[in-house]
Design an enzyme around this catalytic site. Structure first.
Site, mmCIF file in Angstrom:
data_model
loop_
_atom_site.group_PDB
_atom_site.id
_atom_site.type_symbol
_atom_site.label_atom_id
_atom_site.label_comp_id
_atom_site.label_asym_id
_atom_site.label_seq_id
_atom_site.Cartn_x
_atom_site.Cartn_y
_atom_site.Cartn_z
ATOM 1 N N THR A 112 6.590 -7.654 2.395
ATOM 2 C CA THR A 112 7.692 -7.321 1.503
ATOM 3 C C THR A 112 9.037 -7.764 2.096
ATOM 4 O OG1 THR A 112 6.437 -5.406 0.766
ATOM 5 C CG2 THR A 112 8.800 -5.407 0.282
ATOM 6 N N ARG A 114 -3.168 8.407 3.330
ATOM 7 C CA ARG A 114 -1.898 7.766 3.031
ATOM 8 C C ARG A 114 -1.299 8.226 1.698
ATOM 9 N NH1 ARG A 114 -3.284 1.503 1.103
ATOM 10 N NH2 ARG A 114 -3.484 2.064 -1.083
ATOM 11 N N GLY A 131 0.812 -1.214 0.000
ATOM 12 C CA GLY A 131 0.000 0.000 0.000
ATOM 13 C C GLY A 131 0.841 1.257 0.000
ATOM 14 N N ASP A 163 0.862 1.868 9.213
ATOM 15 C CA ASP A 163 0.309 1.529 10.530
ATOM 16 C C ASP A 163 1.353 1.576 11.637
ATOM 17 O OD1 ASP A 163 -2.107 1.178 9.328
ATOM 18 O OD2 ASP A 163 -2.155 -0.993 9.492
ATOM 19 N N ARG A 190 -4.888 -1.901 10.969
ATOM 20 C CA ARG A 190 -5.472 -3.235 10.931
ATOM 21 C C ARG A 190 -5.218 -3.999 12.233
ATOM 22 N NH1 ARG A 190 -6.902 -5.201 6.188
ATOM 23 N NH2 ARG A 190 -6.437 -7.278 6.951
#
Lengths: 440, 440, 440, 440
Positions: A183, A367, A89, A211, A256
């Site tokens: 990643t 973001r 993201g 986050d 999350r």
């Protein structure tokens, strides 16, 4: 964990004198303590419930390798090729990282070629929508004034063997994957594959997570920019809530597994009355439930502002499949924002005191902003130190940020271990103080 | 320095149970290490010029007392009166500090009265333009949306005996002076006077300096907000410089003794070619002088952006009285911005290659802005921990920010010892890398 | 002035069907009234001092030609080449103009080549630092996110014959000079030279002035962006002024001949107590002089905010050569900001009531910002209508903005006639109301 | 419409000399032309499809009464009491209007009492949550730095007789309702009731609509601030869309009946590929349908940005009750944003080319922001001219903004006649040009 877990892999002996101009080198045995908290005396004094970090100093405390330019490097810069890839993201500062890496490698070391891999790890496979591009000074010059990543990104797992093959074909010996836990997991797999094949390839990850939930990264780049945007949304929710009788401003934010953005924006704003995060399950019903607290607050003050992290309150969802995952392997979440919106409205309708519900779901808005000064400074540190580490032949690590220093974190020591906001942390304590949410 | 120098003064035994609701207390013997840098092995490895911080861990390393709510406090909150005062130059976040202190004391502890002293220490003397005001929730509610200080400020020394007398008359037992080195010096004098008179008064300073130059404050509130504004000015100087043939954008920034703002904004912006700071004297003339470097840069690239801290290059001023001071006792500086502006213009006129000079002196503009999210978060930590410290009967200290923790710093250990940007620091190293200013 | 003065020059008959897709054409005899103010009855009623615009409607009122796409155009788009040049001082929106012109010509009409002339009119001479560049979609894509002009600019007069020759060599038939009064004067000279040589060249100027002082441009692009930035500076001056006893915030703003920015920012901010503009000379000394007014204000309210346009109070300067001019032929001004700063300080020192002087000279800061939404919208209108006008073979004109419409203004009707802020205008009236500056 | 429809009601003869200091009065017979468009010659030339406004000048064109201070006023300011009320949804600039009204009445005319009615028209009934408050200089001083309305607001109809009675009880003779079409309808009812009862009450509305859809208001305050925020959201949607293969950024914006915000933000941003508004119904399916166009765009360019106004595409909703209304009497709309989000995703899933859908619903975010400089200037004009009109005894009108002037618009001439974005308008034409949405 032992000191061996924090030991960094090196490709070989450093023999090439560093061309870095300012000649302020960090010795290779420089270290940074893992723990800075301690107690005076043999024991924590009685009854400090935040005492988990407070214990006597160990005889041989754990230490990270300290990042920094080394006087001799492993690779000959003039014969090196680098590649950077951005995955997952969006996060404020990705373009800054690309730009700083480019300048650190080209101007600092004289590396002649820096590739930009397009669309994440997908760009290292035959399915790549676009081939890697060779970065130029003109191309990177002004990209930090834009949000997102000019290289594009993607989600999902790719075969490490395929990716190593692509890097080998390109002649890359310095590889910088920028991304989150998934990643870095991929980076670890690439490092293992490269080692297996005996390829002389330094893999130095740069951690990225909006986050802020990566272990051994006290603060990730982009976090403060996102908090800044989230704070703005909260301020507007406050404006809306105050403007009508029994106004409720409800804001759903990213987060999350960890409530850092929600908590940070709550404290920065100073206007939030309830902050709900994944780390702290809550009930809706009952006299100590959230709805009753909200009722008391509205009765007393006439309006309320609520912030909820997307991962909060998942236990309240009916029929949610707890095993469902998305393309990146992340657990599928129920929409706690909409659930709260509906449950609050129907509760207050039910007791004959309807609220003025104003719901805000800024989603990607927070973001995709350009990095602010704080994050701009942080990206520079991550990128420059990553360049130093790779040139020195360090591999299978990411550059962490710990106790104010940039450190070398072996990938195996961090991946798969998300960071949470501890209940006894100063930040969560600040949330409690500022919202007074335990009070109602 | 010894551990005794870091020992905090306490007014007496803590017997009153803390009313703080979230019950996450910090034990009174909790400590934070002063040094986090170390080496593996007996010695730093050869030739690391940044090795000053790299040395083997001491058997008994120095430690700060860790800030935090104590389970028992010294003062009875219900019988307490607090006062806050803001002194010296403006700094983003002053209103946030006032607001957070008010809520921490009133909502957190139930302290019934919090005074706001007007116009700095002057407000504690008979010459006060306005008497202290009793703060209310309504009054502090939205002040953090404004820059400056709603209490007003002033510069200059006041008699500690007079100030203690005023505090005694008001019945104040918790006193929070917010200000820089001069202010904390004053706080130390007040603490000594209070001790001499046997007054039960907790003095807990909150450090404030736009220049970020207070010892044991890794980062002061307001600094990043100022850097953010400074970055904007630099970006515009870059726009101007690029737009005309041989364009020069020259920006003068705050920083009397330390170049943190200039350096921070230089790195955050990424558009600066020369950054001149007080820590690094420079020459104008000669083949290695600044003007020749600038000439080479302009020849090669057609434009240049220069950032200069106001305290830089003072050795270049003719006829400056090095002993002259202003009302706060600060050394009077010559105007390095105007000097550079004139010297650059005349140098290039002289060689027949006139520049397009665009001079920016944002002066107070960068310090009177509202605090951004980073600083908003930081003010909350300083203010809340200051409230905890004072309630616990700690005195003659300020709340510092060190290794990511808020700590109790005895005033005697910090005042009069300004912090500088070390040549081997990561920040100055970043400036060198990004500007490439050694290269020309 | 007669209707003939507003008659637009056309290169020839329009025979080529327009390829513009949305087919909403403006008839060529469409007009816009010059005057919208009138009176009911034969005469203005007694004693309205703002009555200058109020007079009975003429039988044949003056009208501008209305801009808009014509159904048939003069040039064959596929065989056309366009060039755009930006001249003079920076102004928010220049990059937007370039970008919108490019897309209007290439996407709207299919013009294959659009040149960007570098560094103003200088770029059309043999002394050009860089040759004209061919614009591409990639190059213009994101330039509107940056302030300034990506084409560069310069000041000063160039020979029209030389410039026409360069345009002819390039094969340009559509030429768009973006600039202020001097630039439009140059455009008029180019148009005359082209006519003399019989070159089929449409010259359509786009007016640019940060000072908003071009006749028949009710509002120029960039003005509101500059006012927005100026408002921010004023707000900070207000913050500084309020924070100290007898605080004075003094802000110098752009505005050589017209006080529009100073007045606009004064009204937008709502925090200004004195607004000094070129249109209204003032005295410093004496009981009705500015210093006495300021004294009364400070006595009553404790602080003051003063805004001064750079062209104000020039009569107060000793030894200023009223005939001195700069490279663009503009009159050299004395520095009214510094003069006021010194005179205010010495006056109040003299009466034993020293002020806390906070001086702000944002200079280029307010003009090098990116265009805001208002100006972005305005640039689109100017650029698109300029493209339509040139394609239709109109020449020797600029696109003006009058009574809410974009109109064709013959260059001869506007150049050399700067617009001022009329004393009876609503804006100046608002300044008087909001500052209350006549009251002291 | 005839000139009589534009005739303003006046309470009686103006005999009291105006105390306004700057003495620049507007004669009472000053007028502003309704139409500024015309043609030269007897007819519009052939084939101009935008020719609706182009017609020969009428012998007696329609005119509005021009706003402005009158030399004599109807009410004795010293004996006057004013009240302001803000109704309906939030809009940037409400606090500016309150503040400017207060200063115009108190400082300009010396009116001793200005009430702020709380929570809209509800605050004028016995059900008012809070009674009207007397405004003070301290209270209004800094409110323009905050979004929303410090007086609160509400929706819905109240009994005019009850409201007039409350105003009479308070002694109010100057009443300023700030709100949209529903509010001005209420104002008209209040004016009629006051006339019926013979109460000497001037009702001067100030039009407020974030959607910019009020007749005879070329631009309402708050519109540009909302467009600015919307532009930011679009820019982020663009960042997201560009970052992934086949990325779609979909943004839902306000605009129930008129697409001004969507269109304005589309043009200001310059990054939008499809702009869907209520004025232009569209199909989803079929070769000329929206989905096929989007497919062609994605095929060609790899990403797309779509803006949709909330009132667009209502014909696409199944099962929507076209007669359903909300508390303010507005038609209930189906959620076109969610519908598009789902239909786009399923369409492209269906053809095996899934998109990266990024959905943005900023909702209230764009309307709760503080007013920017443009809107701040506009609120000042509306508020000041409303004060002048009421003092002059004008009633049953609102202050409109037409052809660059503030004019008196009889309520009966505007209410119930929403303004739309005309297909031939320059704004919609700009949308077509910039998006190229007809091209796919």
């Amino acid at each position: 964990m032992t000191q061996d877990d924090l030991r960094v892999t090196t490709l070989g002996e450093r023999r090439v004198p560093s061309p870095v101009e300012h000649r302020l080198f960090t010795p290779d045995n420089a270290r940074v303590l893992l723990e800075v908290d301690s107690v005076e005396g043999a024991e924590p004094s009685a009854l400090g419930s935040a005492a988990t970090d407070a214990k006597p100093l160990a005889a041989a405390p754990l230490m990270f390798e300290k990042a920094g330019p080394r006087e001799h490097v492993y690779f000959d810069p003039r014969k090196s090729k680098a590649a950077v890839v951005t995955c997952g993201g969006l996060c404020p500062g990705l373009n800054n990282v690309i730009r700083h890496l480019y300048f650190a490698l080209r101007d600092g070391y004289g590396v002649p070629t820096v590739y930009g891999v397009r669309n994440g790890y997908l760009g290292l496979t035959p399915e790549a929508p676009q081939p890697p591009m060779e970065l130029t000074a003109d191309w990177v010059e002004a990209i930090h004034h834009q949000g997102g990543t000019m290289l594009g990104t993607s989600r999902g797992h790719q075969d490490p063997a395929v990716m190593v093959e692509t890097l080998v074909q390109l002649g890359v010996n310095l590889f910088f994957p920028v991304g989150g836990d998934g990643t870095q997991r991929g980076a670890h797999a690439i490092a293992k594959e490269a080692a297996r094949r005996g390829v002389d390839l330094a893999i130095v990850g740069i951690p990225k997570t909006i986050d802020n939930d990566i272990l051994y990264c006290f603060q990730t780049f982009g976090f403060v920019s996102a908090v800044t945007e989230a704070e703005r949304v909260i301020d507007r929710a406050h404006v809306e809530a105050k403007s009508v009788p029994r106004g409720v401003g409800l804001v759903k934010l990213m987060g999350r597994n960890a409530g850092f953005i929600a908590a940070g924006a709550t404290v920065a704003s100073g206007e939030v009355n309830f902050c709900l995060v994944p780390e702290h399950p809550f009930e809706l019903e009952g006299p100590r439930g959230f709805l009753a607290k909200l009722e008391r607050r509205l009765e007393a003050r006439g309006h309320a502002v609520i912030v909820v992290a997307e991962g909060a309150g998942q236990g309240l969802m009916d029929g949610l499949d707890p095993t469902a995952v998305d393309a990146s392997g992340n657990r599928r979440l129920g929409d706690i924002g909409l659930l709260l919106k509906e449950r609050i409205s129907s509760y207050f309708d039910g007791i004959g005191k309807p609220v003025g519900m104003k719901y805000f779901d800024p989603s990607y808005y927070i973001r995709s902003v350009q990095a602010n000064a704080t994050d701009s400074l942080l990206t520079e540190r991550f990128a420059r130190q990553a360049a130093h580490a790779a040139m020195a032949g360090k591999t299978d690590l990411f550059v962490g940020y710990w106790n104010g220093r940039i450190v070398h974190v072996p990938l195996a020591a961090s991946v798969g271990k998300p960071r949470h906001m501890a209940p006894e942390s100063e930040l969560w304590s600040a949330v409690q103080s500022i919202t007074g949410q335990m009070r109602w």
